[in-house]
Design an enzyme around this catalytic site. Structure first.
Site, mmCIF file in Angstrom:
data_model
loop_
_atom_site.group_PDB
_atom_site.id
_atom_site.type_symbol
_atom_site.label_atom_id
_atom_site.label_comp_id
_atom_site.label_asym_id
_atom_site.label_seq_id
_atom_site.Cartn_x
_atom_site.Cartn_y
_atom_site.Cartn_z
ATOM 1 N N LYS A 24 0.831 -1.205 0.000
ATOM 2 C CA LYS A 24 0.000 0.000 0.000
ATOM 3 C C LYS A 24 0.867 1.257 0.000
ATOM 4 O O LYS A 24 2.055 1.238 0.359
ATOM 5 C CB LYS A 24 -0.940 0.013 1.213
ATOM 6 C CG LYS A 24 -0.267 -0.137 2.580
ATOM 7 C CD LYS A 24 0.315 1.132 3.147
ATOM 8 C CE LYS A 24 1.020 0.925 4.478
ATOM 9 N NZ LYS A 24 1.765 2.125 4.922
ATOM 10 N N GLY A 119 9.844 -1.041 4.319
ATOM 11 C CA GLY A 119 9.880 0.068 3.379
ATOM 12 C C GLY A 119 8.729 1.040 3.482
ATOM 13 O O GLY A 119 8.618 1.951 2.663
ATOM 14 N N GLY A 122 3.822 -1.721 3.955
ATOM 15 C CA GLY A 122 2.978 -2.746 4.557
ATOM 16 C C GLY A 122 3.215 -4.147 4.040
ATOM 17 O O GLY A 122 2.284 -4.964 4.015
ATOM 18 N N ASP A 158 -2.302 -2.158 9.676
ATOM 19 C CA ASP A 158 -2.290 -2.281 8.220
ATOM 20 C C ASP A 158 -2.819 -3.629 7.725
ATOM 21 O O ASP A 158 -3.108 -3.775 6.528
ATOM 22 C CB ASP A 158 -0.868 -2.087 7.676
ATOM 23 C CG ASP A 158 -0.397 -0.648 7.779
ATOM 24 O OD1 ASP A 158 -1.234 0.245 8.004
ATOM 25 O OD2 ASP A 158 0.821 -0.423 7.650
#
Length: 324
Positions: A24, A119, A122, A158
């Site tokens: 995402k 990163g 998610g 998430d």
């Protein structure tokens, strides 16, 4: 190895299930004050994008959960940062579902990484979401998608979104999801890093910066409705002026080199750039698919690792199940 229950039902249902779930981008992420439970209140606009994690859950004769991880694609994927023990989020997801299922077995999870590790996109949450869906099918547990989303809340804010996909507004700690209509694709160029950033460290740095500047928020944040209007219309140029991430300031404090990355994208013609979530992945918004390809070529020519994606993308989905 993670403790689990064995139901002895190996003859029922598939022997393995493969599921993919999306990474995402936080198109907007506003961070409020620290809550009593140790989390921050947020107002986020999630966009699932076409970069998918893949998890194959396979029945094992031995009780418990085991994990292996491999990487595909050209992105920087520091797989050695991923735990393979009980602390792995996918392993935690399988264990949680095993405790709730009457038909659980031992399971091996083979995770194919495509989303950047640590990163800000998610990827670990996508692994957990894929695992919940895969194990539910593997064990014939019978949970609905809504029930799995409620279970997913215990794994992180998430994870429910990775199950749902599409576009959604996340309030609370990001787990109170309201789906939003956004059918026209938006095109992005991702720039990934060979290192990761710890989400708790980024939030902690944001708190420190706010305290030092005397601008600590007092109320939970609100979402700008103009963002959803631009996304609903597929108006990339209108959305470009609305991209926002409160965590970006902290990510740049911890990784100053990201300032150069942001400038590189702007110089390449991107409509706007933003650090995704807690970073360090940077997402550049393009004015269409062809524009995204042009931007990627220019950024890649500087030696940075890039990928073109679009969204909204679907949530966790079974790719295949098989008996062998």
């Amino acid at each position: 190895m993670v403790a689990g229950r064995t139901a002895g039902l190996h003859g029922i249902g598939p022997r393995a299930v493969r599921v993919k779930a999306p990474g995402k981008i936080n198109v907007s992420l506003r961070v409020g004050p620290l809550r009593e439970d140790g989390y921050h209140s947020v107002a986020s606009v999630y966009l699932a994008v076409s970069l998918y994690e893949e998890v194959t859950a396979r029945v094992t004769e031995d009780a418990g959960v085991t994990v292996t991880v491999n990487g595909q694609g050209s992105l920087n994927l520091p797989l050695d940062q991923i735990p393979l023990d009980a602390s792995n989020l996918a392993a935690r997801a399988a264990t949680l579902l095993a405790d709730l299922s009457e038909t659980s077995t031992g399971v091996h999870l083979d995770i194919t990484k495509r989303v950047p590790v640590a990163g800000g996109m998610g990827g670990g949450s996508a692994d957990a979401a894929a695992t919940l869906l895969a194990c539910d099918a593997l064990w014939n547990s019978g949970f609905s998608r809504d029930e799995l989303a409620k279970i997913a809340v215990d794994l992180g804010a998430d994870v429910p979104f990775a199950l749902v996909g599409g576009t959604a507004v996340g309030l609370g700690v990001g787990d109170q999801l309201t789906p939003a209509i956004s059918k026209t694709p938006l095109h992005w160029v991702l720039v990934t890093s060979a290192f990761g950033l710890s989400t708790p460290d980024v939030y902690r740095t944001l708190d420190d910066l706010r305290t030092a500047g005397g601008n600590e928020p007092l109320e939970p944040p609100e979402m700008d409705p103009k963002i959803l209007g631009a996304m609903r219309a597929g108006d990339a140029r209108g959305l470009a002026d609305l991209l926002h991430n409160d965590l970006q300031l902290a990510a740049l404090e911890l990784a100053p080199e990201l300032k150069d990355v942001l400038q590189t994208g702007v110089d390449a013609g991107a409509l706007a750039g933003i650090v995704s979530g807690s970073g360090p992945t940077v997402a550049f918004l393009a004015d269409g698919a062809d524009h995204a390809v042009e931007i990627e070529a220019l950024i890649a020519s500087t030696g940075l690792q890039t990928a073109v994606v679009h969204g909204p993308a679907h949530g966790a989905r079974i790719v295949t199940d098989f008996v062998a």
